[in-house]
Design a protein around this motif. Structure first.
Motif, PDB file in Angstrom:
ATOM      1  N   ALA A  54      48.527  62.395  43.561  1.00 11.11           N
ATOM      2  CA  ALA A  54      48.637  61.014  44.054  1.00 11.11           C
ATOM      3  C   ALA A  54      47.385  60.216  43.712  1.00 11.11           C
ATOM      4  N   THR A  55      46.222  60.863  43.796  1.00 12.90           N
ATOM      5  CA  THR A  55      44.972  60.187  43.452  1.00 12.90           C
ATOM      6  C   THR A  55      44.948  59.841  41.965  1.00 12.90           C
ATOM      7  N   ALA A  56      45.472  60.726  41.123  1.00 16.32           N
ATOM      8  CA  ALA A  56      45.510  60.445  39.684  1.00 16.32           C
ATOM      9  C   ALA A  56      46.408  59.244  39.380  1.00 16.32           C
ATOM     10  N   PHE A  57      47.579  59.192  40.010  1.00 14.18           N
ATOM     11  CA  PHE A  57      48.469  58.039  39.792  1.00 14.18           C
ATOM     12  C   PHE A  57      47.854  56.752  40.349  1.00 14.18           C
ATOM     13  N   SER A  58      47.173  56.853  41.486  1.00 16.36           N
ATOM     14  CA  SER A  58      46.521  55.672  42.062  1.00 16.36           C
ATOM     15  C   SER A  58      45.377  55.201  41.178  1.00 16.36           C
ATOM     16  N   LEU A  59      44.625  56.143  40.610  1.00 11.55           N
ATOM     17  CA  LEU A  59      43.547  55.786  39.689  1.00 11.55           C
ATOM     18  C   LEU A  59      44.110  55.103  38.449  1.00 11.55           C
ATOM     19  N   ARG A  60      45.203  55.624  37.920  1.00 11.76           N
ATOM     20  CA  ARG A  60      45.829  55.007  36.748  1.00 11.76           C
ATOM     21  C   ARG A  60      46.252  53.567  37.050  1.00 11.76           C
ATOM     22  N   ASN A  61      46.862  53.362  38.202  1.00 10.06           N
ATOM     23  CA  ASN A  61      47.299  52.017  38.571  1.00 10.06           C
ATOM     24  C   ASN A  61      46.095  51.099  38.791  1.00 10.06           C
ATOM     25  N   ALA A  62      45.052  51.595  39.425  1.00  7.68           N
ATOM     26  CA  ALA A  62      43.867  50.765  39.659  1.00  7.68           C
ATOM     27  C   ALA A  62      43.231  50.340  38.339  1.00  7.68           C
ATOM     28  N   ILE A  63      43.179  51.257  37.377  1.00  6.24           N
ATOM     29  CA  ILE A  63      42.609  50.911  36.066  1.00  6.24           C
ATOM     30  C   ILE A  63      43.485  49.877  35.361  1.00  6.24           C
ATOM     31  N   GLN A  64      44.802  50.015  35.476  1.00  6.29           N
ATOM     32  CA  GLN A  64      45.691  49.014  34.874  1.00  6.29           C
ATOM     33  C   GLN A  64      45.499  47.647  35.513  1.00  6.29           C
ATOM     34  N   GLN A  65      45.291  47.603  36.818  1.00  5.28           N
ATOM     35  CA  GLN A  65      45.086  46.325  37.501  1.00  5.28           C
ATOM     36  C   GLN A  65      43.754  45.698  37.099  1.00  5.28           C
ATOM     37  N   VAL A  66      42.734  46.521  36.876  1.00  8.48           N
ATOM     38  CA  VAL A  66      41.437  45.991  36.439  1.00  8.48           C
ATOM     39  C   VAL A  66      41.569  45.406  35.036  1.00  8.48           C
ATOM     40  N   ARG A  67      42.332  46.056  34.172  1.00  7.87           N
ATOM     41  CA  ARG A  67      42.495  45.587  32.796  1.00  7.87           C
ATOM     42  C   ARG A  67      43.238  44.255  32.698  1.00  7.87           C
ATOM     43  N   LYS A  68      44.041  43.933  33.708  1.00 14.69           N
ATOM     44  CA  LYS A  68      44.792  42.676  33.679  1.00 14.69           C
ATOM     45  C   LYS A  68      43.892  41.458  33.835  1.00 14.69           C
ATOM     46  N   ARG A  69      42.704  41.653  34.379  1.00 12.17           N
ATOM     47  CA  ARG A  69      41.714  40.579  34.550  1.00 12.17           C
ATOM     48  C   ARG A  69      42.262  39.387  35.337  1.00 12.17           C
ATOM     49  N   GLN A  70      42.953  39.684  36.392  1.00 10.15           N
ATOM     50  CA  GLN A  70      43.417  38.631  37.282  1.00 10.15           C
ATOM     51  C   GLN A  70      42.297  38.292  38.261  1.00 10.15           C
ATOM     52  N   PRO A  71      42.368  37.154  38.942  1.00 16.14           N
ATOM     53  CA  PRO A  71      41.287  36.754  39.852  1.00 16.14           C
ATOM     54  C   PRO A  71      41.019  37.754  40.973  1.00 16.14           C
ATOM     55  N   TRP A  72      42.027  38.510  41.395  1.00 11.29           N
ATOM     56  CA  TRP A  72      41.850  39.443  42.488  1.00 11.29           C
ATOM     57  C   TRP A  72      41.685  40.883  42.012  1.00 11.29           C
ATOM     58  N   SER A  73      41.511  41.086  40.712  1.00  7.46           N
ATOM     59  CA  SER A  73      41.411  42.452  40.184  1.00  7.46           C
ATOM     60  C   SER A  73      40.081  43.127  40.551  1.00  7.46           C
ATOM     61  N   TRP A  74      39.117  42.363  41.051  1.00  9.36           N
ATOM     62  CA  TRP A  74      37.849  42.965  41.476  1.00  9.36           C
ATOM     63  C   TRP A  74      38.058  43.925  42.647  1.00  9.36           C
ATOM     64  N   VAL A  75      39.155  43.774  43.378  1.00  8.03           N
ATOM     65  CA  VAL A  75      39.459  44.660  44.507  1.00  8.03           C
ATOM     66  C   VAL A  75      39.681  46.088  44.023  1.00  8.03           C
TER      67      VAL A  75
END
Length: 105
Positions: A54-75
């Motif tokens: 679960a941590t691996a899938f969550s890490l993958r999703n978090a990295i994808q969200q950071v790559r999107k460079r949206q205003p709230w991706s700093w979270v």
């Protein structure tokens, strides 16, 4: 919708896994663990296979969200760092367990 539900479940499992590691660790740092007090870590040992996945899938999703460079991706930066540290710790624990089991035969 199903994907978001799956991600919510993986984030929940990863959070429970991290808390099951942190809670006894904080207690041991404050009071000092001796003897059977180490049994407080048993839920974390039990959750290692599911928690690591679960941590691996969550890490993958978090990295994808950071790559999107949206205003709230700093979270997702702190989440990605925490998930990476926990995942490395779980991998090290599993490696140490395999090493200890193979040496003591």
């Amino acid at each position: 919708m199903l994907r978001k539900l799956g991600l919510a479940i993986t984030y929940f499992i990863a959070s429970v896994y991290i808390l099951s590691i942190l809670s006894p660790a904080i207690y041991c740092l404050q009071h000092g663990c001796r003897g059977p007090e180490g049994d407080a870590f048993m839920p974390a040992f039990f959750l290692t296979p599911v928690g690591a996945i679960a941590t691996a899938f969550s890490l993958r999703n978090a990295i994808q969200q950071v790559r999107k460079r949206q205003p709230w991706s700093w979270v997702f930066w702190p989440l990605a760092i925490i998930f990476a540290i926990v995942l490395l710790g779980a991998i090290a624990f599993i490696g140490l367990l395999i090493y200890q089991l193979s040496i003591h035969r």
